[in-house]
Every structure is written in structure tokens, then in C-alpha cells.
Scaffold this motif. Sequence first.
Motif, PDB file in Angstrom:
ATOM      1  N   GLU A  23      16.592   2.810 -30.399  1.00 38.65           N
ATOM      2  CA  GLU A  23      17.808   3.096 -29.632  1.00 38.65           C
ATOM      3  C   GLU A  23      17.706   2.570 -28.208  1.00 38.65           C
ATOM      4  OE1 GLU A  23      19.620   7.017 -29.917  1.00 38.65           O
ATOM      5  OE2 GLU A  23      18.269   7.479 -31.585  1.00 38.65           O
ATOM      6  N   THR A  24      16.533   2.755 -27.600  1.00 42.27           N
ATOM      7  CA  THR A  24      16.364   2.361 -26.198  1.00 42.27           C
ATOM      8  C   THR A  24      15.579   1.061 -26.026  1.00 42.27           C
ATOM      9  OG1 THR A  24      14.277   3.567 -25.939  1.00 42.27           O
ATOM     10  CG2 THR A  24      16.326   4.816 -25.597  1.00 42.27           C
ATOM     11  N   MET A  25      14.856   0.660 -27.067  1.00 41.26           N
ATOM     12  CA  MET A  25      13.946  -0.488 -27.042  1.00 41.26           C
ATOM     13  C   MET A  25      12.798  -0.296 -26.049  1.00 41.26           C
ATOM     14  SD  MET A  25      15.074  -2.170 -29.503  1.00 41.26           S
ATOM     15  CE  MET A  25      14.193  -3.741 -29.493  1.00 41.26           C
ATOM     16  N   GLU A  26      12.566   0.935 -25.618  1.00 43.68           N
ATOM     17  CA  GLU A  26      11.386   1.244 -24.819  1.00 43.68           C
ATOM     18  C   GLU A  26      10.177   1.307 -25.744  1.00 43.68           C
ATOM     19  OE1 GLU A  26      12.096   4.793 -22.652  1.00 43.68           O
ATOM     20  OE2 GLU A  26      13.639   3.897 -21.378  1.00 43.68           O
ATOM     21  N   ALA A  27       9.043   0.813 -25.251  1.00 46.23           N
ATOM     22  CA  ALA A  27       7.868   0.656 -26.112  1.00 46.23           C
ATOM     23  C   ALA A  27       6.614   1.197 -25.438  1.00 46.23           C
ATOM     24  CB  ALA A  27       7.666  -0.809 -26.468  1.00 46.23           C
ATOM     25  N   ALA A  28       5.675   1.605 -26.283  1.00 41.98           N
ATOM     26  CA  ALA A  28       4.317   1.940 -25.859  1.00 41.98           C
ATOM     27  C   ALA A  28       3.360   1.039 -26.626  1.00 41.98           C
ATOM     28  CB  ALA A  28       4.001   3.408 -26.149  1.00 41.98           C
ATOM     29  N   VAL A  29       2.230   0.766 -26.040  1.00 44.46           N
ATOM     30  CA  VAL A  29       1.190   0.008 -26.728  1.00 44.46           C
ATOM     31  C   VAL A  29      -0.019   0.914 -26.897  1.00 44.46           C
ATOM     32  CG1 VAL A  29       0.323  -1.005 -24.565  1.00 44.46           C
ATOM     33  CG2 VAL A  29      -0.190  -2.107 -26.761  1.00 44.46           C
ATOM     34  N   ILE A  30      -0.549   0.961 -28.120  1.00 44.69           N
ATOM     35  CA  ILE A  30      -1.735   1.752 -28.418  1.00 44.69           C
ATOM     36  C   ILE A  30      -2.953   0.830 -28.439  1.00 44.69           C
ATOM     37  CG2 ILE A  30      -2.912   3.209 -30.111  1.00 44.69           C
ATOM     38  CD1 ILE A  30      -0.255   4.166 -31.111  1.00 44.69           C
ATOM     39  N   ASP A  31      -3.928   1.134 -27.597  1.00 43.45           N
ATOM     40  CA  ASP A  31      -5.232   0.462 -27.584  1.00 43.45           C
ATOM     41  C   ASP A  31      -5.150  -1.049 -27.343  1.00 43.45           C
ATOM     42  OD1 ASP A  31      -6.244   2.954 -28.063  1.00 43.45           O
ATOM     43  OD2 ASP A  31      -6.949   2.546 -30.095  1.00 43.45           O
ATOM     44  N   PRO A  32      -4.729  -1.448 -26.140  1.00 42.58           N
ATOM     45  CA  PRO A  32      -4.714  -2.878 -25.815  1.00 42.58           C
ATOM     46  C   PRO A  32      -6.117  -3.384 -25.477  1.00 42.58           C
ATOM     47  CG  PRO A  32      -3.961  -1.613 -23.924  1.00 42.58           C
ATOM     48  CD  PRO A  32      -4.205  -0.626 -25.035  1.00 42.58           C
ATOM     49  N   GLY A  33      -6.877  -3.685 -26.521  1.00 40.94           N
ATOM     50  CA  GLY A  33      -8.271  -4.051 -26.339  1.00 40.94           C
ATOM     51  C   GLY A  33      -8.503  -5.399 -25.694  1.00 40.94           C
ATOM     52  N   GLY A  34      -7.515  -6.282 -25.776  1.00 34.00           N
ATOM     53  CA  GLY A  34      -7.647  -7.619 -25.207  1.00 34.00           C
ATOM     54  C   GLY A  34      -6.525  -8.512 -25.689  1.00 34.00           C
ATOM     55  N   ASP A  35      -6.677  -9.824 -25.454  1.00 31.10           N
ATOM     56  CA  ASP A  35      -5.644 -10.797 -25.850  1.00 31.10           C
ATOM     57  C   ASP A  35      -4.268 -10.376 -25.333  1.00 31.10           C
ATOM     58  OD1 ASP A  35      -7.609 -12.231 -27.181  1.00 31.10           O
ATOM     59  OD2 ASP A  35      -7.149 -11.348 -29.136  1.00 31.10           O
ATOM     60  N   LEU A  36      -4.212 -10.039 -24.041  1.00 33.80           N
ATOM     61  CA  LEU A  36      -2.964  -9.523 -23.482  1.00 33.80           C
ATOM     62  C   LEU A  36      -1.836 -10.540 -23.544  1.00 33.80           C
ATOM     63  CD1 LEU A  36      -4.258  -7.548 -20.355  1.00 33.80           C
ATOM     64  CD2 LEU A  36      -3.860  -6.744 -22.701  1.00 33.80           C
ATOM     65  N   ASP A  37      -2.165 -11.831 -23.473  1.00 28.74           N
ATOM     66  CA  ASP A  37      -1.112 -12.844 -23.581  1.00 28.74           C
ATOM     67  C   ASP A  37      -0.428 -12.789 -24.936  1.00 28.74           C
ATOM     68  OD1 ASP A  37      -3.506 -13.654 -24.746  1.00 28.74           O
ATOM     69  OD2 ASP A  37      -3.163 -15.785 -24.366  1.00 28.74           O
ATOM     70  N   VAL A  38      -1.208 -12.528 -25.985  1.00 24.64           N
ATOM     71  CA  VAL A  38      -0.642 -12.405 -27.333  1.00 24.64           C
ATOM     72  C   VAL A  38       0.246 -11.171 -27.414  1.00 24.64           C
ATOM     73  CG1 VAL A  38      -1.187 -12.070 -29.775  1.00 24.64           C
ATOM     74  CG2 VAL A  38      -2.576 -13.619 -28.382  1.00 24.64           C
ATOM     75  N   LEU A  39      -0.225 -10.065 -26.880  1.00 22.48           N
ATOM     76  CA  LEU A  39       0.549  -8.824 -26.916  1.00 22.48           C
ATOM     77  C   LEU A  39       1.856  -8.962 -26.140  1.00 22.48           C
ATOM     78  CD1 LEU A  39      -2.257  -6.162 -26.305  1.00 22.48           C
ATOM     79  CD2 LEU A  39      -1.177  -6.770 -28.471  1.00 22.48           C
ATOM     80  N   LEU A  40       1.785  -9.523 -24.952  1.00 26.50           N
ATOM     81  CA  LEU A  40       2.989  -9.622 -24.125  1.00 26.50           C
ATOM     82  C   LEU A  40       3.984 -10.626 -24.689  1.00 26.50           C
ATOM     83  CD1 LEU A  40       1.383  -9.353 -20.575  1.00 26.50           C
ATOM     84  CD2 LEU A  40       2.630  -7.602 -21.865  1.00 26.50           C
ATOM     85  N   ALA A  41       3.480 -11.657 -25.354  1.00 29.63           N
ATOM     86  CA  ALA A  41       4.392 -12.591 -26.018  1.00 29.63           C
ATOM     87  C   ALA A  41       5.160 -11.887 -27.125  1.00 29.63           C
ATOM     88  CB  ALA A  41       3.614 -13.782 -26.581  1.00 29.63           C
ATOM     89  N   GLU A  42       4.485 -10.981 -27.836  1.00 31.64           N
ATOM     90  CA  GLU A  42       5.159 -10.234 -28.904  1.00 31.64           C
ATOM     91  C   GLU A  42       6.153  -9.232 -28.327  1.00 31.64           C
ATOM     92  OE1 GLU A  42       5.924  -9.661 -32.955  1.00 31.64           O
ATOM     93  OE2 GLU A  42       4.898 -11.229 -31.827  1.00 31.64           O
TER      94      GLU A  42
END
Length: 212
Positions: A23-42
Motif C-alpha cells: 500500500e505504501t511501498m515502504e520497505a525494510a531490509v533484513i540482514d544487509p550483509g554486503g553487496d549493497l549496490d545489488v540491494l539498492l539496485a533492487e
Amino acid sequence: MLNYKTIPVTAFLQNCSLLWCDETMEAAVIDPGGDLDVLLAEVDRLGLKLTQIWQTHAHIDHAGGTAELAEKLSLPIIGPHPADQFWIDGLPEQSKMFGFPHSEAFTPTRWLFDGDKVTVGRCTLDVRHCPGHTPGHVVFHSPEIGRAFVGDVLFAGAIGRSDFPQGDYDTLIDSIVTRLWPMGDETVFISGHGPESTFGRERKTNPYVGGT
């Protein structure tokens, strides 16, 4: 409704999960161990607004990118339980030991305790403290969609290691039996490594906790 996508990160193929409220498109990330560029691209590809970091525990493959991501986007860090403080303090040494990029220690914005709740958008998840793999390990349960994000407590066909500092096998088994199983056999769990499974399947077939 809660949605999620699991993204393996680091050489350890740790299952980092993005959770968001549709509904809001607000998100949380669980356990961002690394590869932040990959995560942020997603995050960008999905059109999400990342608002917080949730931490199950503070081993390097789960927490290696946490401080950097929190600083980069001014995000609050939610969890784990305070018994994992020594693991957080040791992140710089952990990164050297396991050949990860340098990782800074951090101070969670909010510690989590058994019975707490966390919210992303209009979706609320329950928090259970599940020690044994680490003393401060927590899991996140969404009754709404029948999913549990269990970190390294339980895997498809296996359980978490208990031979790290302040790990304990009996405590880990007790966490699984008394904290996870009551979530229901139909609950699908997303572990820190490997494929999804259900609690019911593991109760029947897992060689470590089958029949419990």
C-alpha cells in the motif's frame, strides 16, 4: 499486504530479504550483509522506499553492510537483541577474519526483545528471541502472509551452528521447538542460507529436530 524478495549476498550467499507494504511501498531490509549496490539496485527496480534495517543477529555475513547502509541512507537499525552486542563490537575483526570488506560496529537504534513488534508501512510482524546460534538472535514472523524470517536458527534439512562464542546447542533446539513450531506447520520460513521450507516439513524430516 506484505511482500518480500530474497537476495543472496556476499560469498557466503546469505539470504538478505527486502520486505515491503504494497500500500505504501515502504520497505525494510533484513540482514544487509554486503553487496549493497545489488540491494539498492533492487530497491530502485521495485520502486521501494527503504526506511529501516532489521537485524536478526550480528555475524559478518548478516551484518557486514549494516553500518554503511544506515549511514548512507540515514536509516534506523532495528535489532537484534542486546545479547549480540559483543558480536556487533567485533564486526571489524570479523571482516578481517573472513575476508570481507571492512565493516564498522554500530549501535542499534532499537534493540529487540521477545514479544516485540516491528512495522513497515501498514504491515506488522512479531519478534521472537531465538538464542542458540548467537545469544541475541531474533526472528521476524508475519502471520498475515504465513512467513517467518529466521536467520540462521533453522535451515531446510539442518539447523544453525552452535559452536560459535556464546552459542549453545540445547538452547538452539529449545528456541526452534518453543518459539518456531507454535507459528504453525504451514508457515514458510526464509532462512539465512539455502532454500525456503515449512515448519511442518522440518518437523517431519529434519534430522536434528524431526519428531519434536
